[in-house]
Design a protein around this motif. Sequence first.
Motif, PDB file in Angstrom:
ATOM      1  N   THR A 108      18.796 -12.190  -0.616  1.00  0.00           N
ATOM      2  CA  THR A 108      17.854 -12.239   0.505  1.00  0.00           C
ATOM      3  C   THR A 108      17.118 -10.922   0.626  1.00  0.00           C
ATOM      4  OG1 THR A 108      19.331 -13.735   1.703  1.00  0.00           O
ATOM      5  CG2 THR A 108      17.641 -12.606   2.992  1.00  0.00           C
ATOM      6  N   ASP A 109      15.857 -10.986   0.913  1.00  0.00           N
ATOM      7  CA  ASP A 109      15.142  -9.799   1.356  1.00  0.00           C
ATOM      8  C   ASP A 109      14.159 -10.235   2.441  1.00  0.00           C
ATOM      9  OD1 ASP A 109      13.467  -9.608  -1.848  1.00  0.00           O
ATOM     10  OD2 ASP A 109      13.110 -10.970  -0.171  1.00  0.00           O
ATOM     11  N   TYR A 110      13.667  -9.285   3.174  1.00  0.00           N
ATOM     12  CA  TYR A 110      12.874  -9.582   4.355  1.00  0.00           C
ATOM     13  C   TYR A 110      11.504  -8.921   4.247  1.00  0.00           C
ATOM     14  CZ  TYR A 110      17.401 -11.002   6.129  1.00  0.00           C
ATOM     15  OH  TYR A 110      18.619 -11.619   6.290  1.00  0.00           O
ATOM     16  N   TRP A 111      10.514  -9.635   4.728  1.00  0.00           N
ATOM     17  CA  TRP A 111       9.134  -9.162   4.684  1.00  0.00           C
ATOM     18  C   TRP A 111       8.467  -9.366   6.033  1.00  0.00           C
ATOM     19  CZ3 TRP A 111       7.213  -6.850   0.369  1.00  0.00           C
ATOM     20  CH2 TRP A 111       7.915  -7.033  -0.828  1.00  0.00           C
ATOM     21  N   GLY A 112       7.611  -8.420   6.370  1.00  0.00           N
ATOM     22  CA  GLY A 112       6.723  -8.641   7.492  1.00  0.00           C
ATOM     23  C   GLY A 112       5.571  -9.525   7.056  1.00  0.00           C
ATOM     24  N   ARG A 113       4.713  -9.861   7.999  1.00  0.00           N
ATOM     25  CA  ARG A 113       3.595 -10.758   7.683  1.00  0.00           C
ATOM     26  C   ARG A 113       2.454 -10.031   6.993  1.00  0.00           C
ATOM     27  NH1 ARG A 113       2.126 -14.355  12.816  1.00  0.00           N
ATOM     28  NH2 ARG A 113       0.790 -15.280  11.235  1.00  0.00           N
ATOM     29  N   GLY A 114       2.480  -8.717   7.046  1.00  0.00           N
ATOM     30  CA  GLY A 114       1.422  -7.943   6.416  1.00  0.00           C
ATOM     31  C   GLY A 114       0.350  -7.533   7.405  1.00  0.00           C
ATOM     32  N   THR A 115      -0.238  -6.383   7.148  1.00  0.00           N
ATOM     33  CA  THR A 115      -1.337  -5.906   7.979  1.00  0.00           C
ATOM     34  C   THR A 115      -2.455  -5.394   7.065  1.00  0.00           C
ATOM     35  OG1 THR A 115      -1.931  -4.439   9.831  1.00  0.00           O
ATOM     36  CG2 THR A 115      -0.339  -3.572   8.245  1.00  0.00           C
ATOM     37  N   GLN A 116      -3.665  -5.793   7.381  1.00  0.00           N
ATOM     38  CA  GLN A 116      -4.806  -5.443   6.539  1.00  0.00           C
ATOM     39  C   GLN A 116      -5.246  -4.009   6.818  1.00  0.00           C
ATOM     40  OE1 GLN A 116      -6.629  -7.408   4.150  1.00  0.00           O
ATOM     41  NE2 GLN A 116      -7.603  -5.424   3.741  1.00  0.00           N
ATOM     42  N   VAL A 117      -5.426  -3.266   5.748  1.00  0.00           N
ATOM     43  CA  VAL A 117      -6.025  -1.927   5.827  1.00  0.00           C
ATOM     44  C   VAL A 117      -7.303  -1.963   4.994  1.00  0.00           C
ATOM     45  CG1 VAL A 117      -5.790   0.490   5.179  1.00  0.00           C
ATOM     46  CG2 VAL A 117      -3.854  -0.728   6.200  1.00  0.00           C
ATOM     47  N   THR A 118      -8.411  -1.650   5.637  1.00  0.00           N
ATOM     48  CA  THR A 118      -9.701  -1.635   4.962  1.00  0.00           C
ATOM     49  C   THR A 118     -10.315  -0.250   5.107  1.00  0.00           C
ATOM     50  OG1 THR A 118     -10.046  -3.985   5.445  1.00  0.00           O
ATOM     51  CG2 THR A 118     -11.976  -2.700   4.796  1.00  0.00           C
ATOM     52  N   VAL A 119     -10.673   0.341   3.981  1.00  0.00           N
ATOM     53  CA  VAL A 119     -11.280   1.674   3.985  1.00  0.00           C
ATOM     54  C   VAL A 119     -12.731   1.523   3.545  1.00  0.00           C
ATOM     55  CG1 VAL A 119     -11.110   4.042   3.153  1.00  0.00           C
ATOM     56  CG2 VAL A 119      -9.036   2.635   3.367  1.00  0.00           C
ATOM     57  N   SER A 120     -13.641   1.871   4.415  1.00  0.00           N
ATOM     58  CA  SER A 120     -15.059   1.730   4.112  1.00  0.00           C
ATOM     59  C   SER A 120     -15.545   2.932   3.297  1.00  0.00           C
ATOM     60  CB  SER A 120     -15.864   1.609   5.402  1.00  0.00           C
ATOM     61  OG  SER A 120     -15.727   2.779   6.177  1.00  0.00           O
ATOM     62  N   SER A 121     -16.508   2.658   2.440  1.00  0.00           N
ATOM     63  CA  SER A 121     -17.036   3.731   1.576  1.00  0.00           C
ATOM     64  C   SER A 121     -18.199   4.438   2.238  1.00  0.00           C
ATOM     65  CB  SER A 121     -17.450   3.146   0.237  1.00  0.00           C
ATOM     66  OG  SER A 121     -18.411   2.136   0.417  1.00  0.00           O
TER      67      SER A 121
END
Length: 121
Positions: A108-121
């Motif tokens: 078993t391992d556990y994961w969060g749902r994820g969070t988006q990181v966007t870096v603008s140029s």
Amino acid sequence: QVQLVESGGGLVENGGSLRLSCAASGDTKCISSMGWYRQFPGKERELIEEIFRGGPQTKVIKGRFTVSRDGAKNIVNLQMTNLKPEDTAIYFCYADPDLDTCPDLIGTDYWGRGTQVTVSS
């Protein structure tokens, strides 16, 4: 069971900073390591760094990212500085079980749902 909830993602300018946090709840006594992965579009998730219980609680990666863990609060943070557009990804919190404490969690391992990181140029 363990639940992981991430916070702190969003949009940031090139060269900016973000701090992601992940809070664990549930059977937290069963957690051995906590850490962060990221996933680029069309790619597999890749490990940023993980922190093991009982080991160093802060790790610096390539001078820009710092992963730190507060074991008492079951929180792992990812401080990101000098962000670049190529850091744009979904960032996932991860926890691995302590099989000495909770042997029934093997596999078993556990994961969060994820969070988006966007870096603008």
